[in-house]
Design a protein around this motif. Structure first.
Motif, short mmCIF file in Angstrom:
data_model
loop_
_atom_site.label_atom_id
_atom_site.label_comp_id
_atom_site.label_asym_id
_atom_site.label_seq_id
_atom_site.Cartn_x
_atom_site.Cartn_y
_atom_site.Cartn_z
N MET A 149 0.83 -1.21 0.00
CA MET A 149 0.00 0.00 0.00
C MET A 149 0.86 1.25 0.00
O MET A 149 0.60 2.23 0.70
CB MET A 149 -0.92 0.00 1.22
CG MET A 149 -1.80 -1.23 1.33
SD MET A 149 -3.30 -1.08 0.38
CE MET A 149 -4.25 0.02 1.41
N LEU A 150 1.90 1.26 -0.84
CA LEU A 150 2.83 2.37 -0.90
C LEU A 150 3.07 2.77 -2.34
O LEU A 150 3.06 1.93 -3.25
CB LEU A 150 4.17 2.01 -0.24
CG LEU A 150 4.18 1.83 1.28
CD1 LEU A 150 5.56 1.34 1.73
CD2 LEU A 150 3.82 3.13 1.99
N TYR A 151 3.32 4.08 -2.54
CA TYR A 151 3.71 4.60 -3.84
C TYR A 151 5.24 4.74 -3.84
O TYR A 151 5.80 5.44 -2.99
CB TYR A 151 3.04 5.95 -4.11
CG TYR A 151 1.53 5.84 -4.11
CD1 TYR A 151 0.83 5.52 -5.27
CD2 TYR A 151 0.81 6.06 -2.93
CE1 TYR A 151 -0.55 5.42 -5.25
CE2 TYR A 151 -0.57 5.95 -2.91
CZ TYR A 151 -1.24 5.63 -4.07
OH TYR A 151 -2.62 5.51 -4.06
N GLU A 152 5.89 4.04 -4.79
CA GLU A 152 7.34 3.98 -4.79
C GLU A 152 7.91 4.86 -5.89
O GLU A 152 7.45 4.81 -7.05
CB GLU A 152 7.81 2.54 -5.00
CG GLU A 152 7.34 1.59 -3.90
CD GLU A 152 7.81 0.17 -4.15
OE1 GLU A 152 8.02 -0.18 -5.34
OE2 GLU A 152 7.97 -0.57 -3.18
N PRO A 153 8.95 5.66 -5.58
CA PRO A 153 9.55 6.53 -6.60
C PRO A 153 10.52 5.75 -7.49
O PRO A 153 11.25 4.89 -7.02
CB PRO A 153 10.29 7.57 -5.76
CG PRO A 153 10.67 6.83 -4.51
CD PRO A 153 9.55 5.87 -4.24
N ARG A 164 4.60 12.71 -0.18
CA ARG A 164 3.34 13.40 0.09
C ARG A 164 2.17 12.43 -0.04
O ARG A 164 1.26 12.40 0.80
CB ARG A 164 3.17 14.58 -0.86
CG ARG A 164 1.95 15.44 -0.52
CD ARG A 164 1.82 16.64 -1.43
NE ARG A 164 1.37 16.27 -2.76
CZ ARG A 164 2.16 16.20 -3.83
NH1 ARG A 164 3.44 16.48 -3.73
NH2 ARG A 164 1.68 15.85 -5.01
N TRP A 165 2.16 11.63 -1.12
CA TRP A 165 1.07 10.68 -1.34
C TRP A 165 0.99 9.66 -0.21
O TRP A 165 -0.11 9.34 0.27
CB TRP A 165 1.25 9.97 -2.67
CG TRP A 165 0.92 10.81 -3.86
CD1 TRP A 165 0.55 12.12 -3.86
CD2 TRP A 165 0.91 10.39 -5.22
NE1 TRP A 165 0.33 12.55 -5.14
CE2 TRP A 165 0.54 11.51 -6.01
CE3 TRP A 165 1.19 9.20 -5.86
CZ2 TRP A 165 0.44 11.46 -7.38
CZ3 TRP A 165 1.10 9.13 -7.24
CH2 TRP A 165 0.72 10.25 -8.00
N ASN A 166 2.11 9.11 0.19
CA ASN A 166 2.11 8.09 1.23
C ASN A 166 1.67 8.66 2.57
O ASN A 166 1.16 7.92 3.43
CB ASN A 166 3.50 7.47 1.37
CG ASN A 166 3.86 6.59 0.18
OD1 ASN A 166 2.99 5.98 -0.44
ND2 ASN A 166 5.14 6.53 -0.15
N SER A 170 -3.91 7.65 2.38
CA SER A 170 -4.16 6.30 2.88
C SER A 170 -5.48 5.75 2.35
O SER A 170 -5.57 4.59 1.94
CB SER A 170 -4.16 6.30 4.42
OG SER A 170 -5.15 7.19 4.92
N ARG A 171 -6.52 6.62 2.32
CA ARG A 171 -7.80 6.17 1.77
C ARG A 171 -7.69 5.91 0.27
O ARG A 171 -8.26 4.95 -0.24
CB ARG A 171 -8.88 7.22 2.03
CG ARG A 171 -9.28 7.35 3.49
CD ARG A 171 -10.44 8.32 3.64
NE ARG A 171 -10.87 8.42 5.02
CZ ARG A 171 -11.86 9.20 5.43
NH1 ARG A 171 -12.53 9.94 4.54
NH2 ARG A 171 -12.20 9.24 6.71
N GLN A 172 -6.94 6.79 -0.42
CA GLN A 172 -6.79 6.61 -1.86
C GLN A 172 -6.04 5.31 -2.17
O GLN A 172 -6.39 4.62 -3.13
CB GLN A 172 -6.03 7.80 -2.46
CG GLN A 172 -5.88 7.73 -3.97
CD GLN A 172 -7.21 7.78 -4.67
OE1 GLN A 172 -8.06 8.61 -4.35
NE2 GLN A 172 -7.42 6.88 -5.63
N SER A 173 -5.03 4.97 -1.39
CA SER A 173 -4.29 3.74 -1.63
C SER A 173 -5.18 2.52 -1.45
O SER A 173 -5.05 1.52 -2.17
CB SER A 173 -3.07 3.66 -0.70
OG SER A 173 -3.46 3.65 0.66
N GLU A 174 -6.11 2.58 -0.50
CA GLU A 174 -7.07 1.48 -0.32
C GLU A 174 -7.98 1.36 -1.53
O GLU A 174 -8.27 0.25 -1.99
CB GLU A 174 -7.89 1.71 0.96
CG GLU A 174 -7.08 1.59 2.25
CD GLU A 174 -7.92 1.89 3.48
OE1 GLU A 174 -9.14 2.18 3.30
OE2 GLU A 174 -7.38 1.85 4.59
#
Length: 348
Positions: A149-153, A164-166, A170-174
């Motif tokens: 559930m992470l955005y990786e660069p 910033r996204w991480n 949290s709701r968006q990643s779900e």
């Protein structure tokens, strides 16, 4: 619609029928283009099932539209109204992302390109995969890891956005995880059922082997054409055990009828007793198709006199036949053939 050539440079996963598994994929490609002129940015969202484009939406037209013939009947008008609203929501969200990336990179001149790939794959055994990639200026930028559930660069500069996204999404990643693992697969299954006849057709390839010898080196060409779906494995083998490396990239090209073609070339120095064969594997074939190169079938005249002399012989023969043809001039000086060969006889 604005006339622009869009080139996708980020990784593009494609479902193939390798080993007859019957895999299928649903992919959505988002592209945002911004130039330094006064025109507003251009945005498009294009849907694909396997290698077939099924629909499209762009900011110039403002409407989601079917592209594949079978999609024009899918869901009816209400479906396309819903798709239009969905694409408009995507564009609004990605438009903000695009602005932020341009601000971070301080990009004020030239063409800016922002790309997103969202998709999933489904195998015949029920297993699935999914992916969510972001690209900026033709390079991979951010990747969503749905398991963590992470955005990786992909680059150090992208870390500004992922941090910033991480921290904020949290709701968006779900939601992204649910879309990838559940919603995308459900829609892919619907599309497969509806477009089954078109999506699951298999056209086996035809194969032609040719050669050209120069100064002791022979270039062997394996032409594979007329096949569908796109994925094909083409390999040159020596003595049925040594795989030969091709220095040329294997470019699979589309034909106008929806099928594909590819040419694979290797350079060899044949020795007595050597044999060469082109092996082609495709899901339209029950077994690997083996086409052998037979050096005896090469033209004796070509081997004897070579290309320059052969060309001169052909030209001389053509000139001789031309001189033998009965000719006649009309009143305007236009030459035409007598008899059954009709020329122009204009009276005006």
């Amino acid at each position: 619609m604005r006339s622009m050539k869009i080139i996708l440079l980020i990784l593009v996963p494609v479902a193939v029928c390798e080993n007859h598994t019957g895999s299928h994929a649903l992919n959505y490609y988002f592209t945002g283009l911004s130039s330094s002129d006064s025109r507003p940015p251009f945005f498009s969202v294009i849907g694909y099932v396997d290698d077939k484009q099924i629909d499209r939406y762009d900011s110039d037209g403002g409407q989601a539209q079917p592209v594949a013939e079978w999609m024009s009947l899918f869901g009816g008008p209400r479906y396309w109204e819903t798709e239009t609203k969905k694409r408009q929501t995507w564009v609004a969200e990605y438009r903000e992302h695009f602005k932020v990336e341009m601000s971070i990179s301080n990009q004020t001149q030239g063409l800016c390109v922002y790309q997103v790939l969202f998709g999933c794959e489904l195998d015949a055994d029920g297993s699935s995969r999914s992916y969510y990639l972001f690209g900026y200026q033709g390079k991979e930028h951010i990747r969503f890891d749905k398991d963590r559930m992470l955005y990786e660069p992909a680059t150090e500069r992208a870390r500004i956005t992922t941090d910033r996204w991480n921290g904020e999404r949290s709701r968006q990643s779900e939601r992204d995880k649910t879309c990838l693992e559940t919603i995308c697969i459900e829609w892919l299954k619907k599309y497969i059922r509806y477009g089954k006849e078109e999506l699951e057709k298999k056209i086996p390839p035809e194969v032609t082997v040719t050669s050209l010898s120069t100064r002791g080196v022979t270039r062997l060409h394996c032409w594979v054409y007329g096949f569908y779906p796109r994925h094909v494995d083409v390999t040159w083998m020596r003595n049925e055990k040594d795989e030969l490396y091709s220095e040329e990239a294997k470019q699979i090209l589309p034909n106008s009828d929806g099928t594909y073609q590819v040419r694979v070339t290797v350079e060899v120095m044949p020795q007595d007793g050597d044999s060469y064969a082109c092996h082609v594997d495709h899901c339209g074939l029950q077994n690997v198709l083996v086409t052998r190169w037979d050096p005896v079938r090469r033209s004796f005249l070509y081997e004897l006199v070579g290309v320059p002399v052969l060309v001169l012989v052909i030209i001389a023969a053509g000139f001789f036949m031309y001189k033998k043809m009965p000719l006649k001039k009309n009143q305007h000086g236009v030459i035409f053939l007598r008899g059954n060969a009709r020329g122009r006889r204009d009276n005006g």
